[in-house]
Write a protein that holds these residues in place. Sequence first.
Motif: not given
Length: 363
Positions: A23-28, A56-62, A68-73, A94-99
């Motif tokens: 699953l490619s990173p997708l900003t939602r 995961t979707e792009a997850t901000a470090v600051t 944009g708004p409503m984006l995770p961090g 039984d899935g695998l997920i990277f941040s």
Amino acid sequence: MSKTDLFDPVSFNGLTLKNRIALSPLTRARATQDGKAGDLQAAYYSQRAGAGLLITEATAVTPGGRGGPMLPGLWEDDQIAGWKEVTDAVHAKDGLIFSQLWHAGRLSHSSLSADGRTPPVSPSEYSQPGEIFTEQGPKPYEPIHVMTTADIKGMIGAYEAAATRAKKAGFDGIELHAAHSYLISAFLNDMTNQRDDEYGGSIENRARFLKEILEACLKVWDGKRIMVRLAPLAHAYGTWDTDPEPLFNHVIDMMNELGIGWLDLVEGDTGVTRTPEPYFDVLKLRTRFKGPTILNNLYTRDMAVDARAKNTGDIIAFGRPFIGNPDLVERLKANAELHEAPLNAYYGGGARGYTDFPTMEEA
């Protein structure tokens, strides 16, 4: 169905993937205003846990790292619990997920910063045309703050802290977003990096920011659990590097020397208006890199099968098709018709257009 290993289990870097589909990173844009994930994201990612690997979707470090708004961090500890819900839900299937850890750099806005006033940052002065969507609606991109050496060191610390939180949240690994003219990419590319200190000028200097972030993350994660996303030929936001082949050869060699485990390679352009550039065969980076490579270039089923037949990549990423098809892997395996999600479902809102698309069985 033509014979392919696309749907067969495979092991890389100590992880066994159900198949060779990512699953490619997708900003939602469905996080809370303070950047938290939770039940909604847990449902979304667990629905797509049939993929061999989720990113995961792009997850901000600051806070100011959001585009944009409503984006995770993952810039504060209070955000760990919500992401733990996500990883638990994915692991239950039984899935695998990277941040995917990210900073938008100049492609952010002061209103998104912690105090609502701090300007976006960049390695050098660059006037970005166009507008960014904010909580107050579209606004022009702003003048940036050119990062000092102290700012750079602080940002490297922010990446390390976010990597630590990702581990506490139960992720299987992390990806650094080093593409598409966001902050790390802006340091790499000579168009956006005009510095004359140790972080600018030569290829080695321009790659130093990424290298030091990787070294910081290696304090937290084994290199086999770190991925880097690169887009050597992209013209994102009207910027690029004028001689990408030696630059990205150096980056790949650097990743190999550091023992980085994964390469997420966006092969082509981003679909924006482009200016001709020195071309090189970007797939050569796959053979140069010592670990598994994820290919990402608007793949269809036939393209993915062909890529595996030719062994041009180890894993194939799908993005938009996963939006409207939570069971995309099963649909691809059956060569079934795919549901095309409407554009108005891509960003923002709640469960509608996010977790309410039916599987084949439900349909």
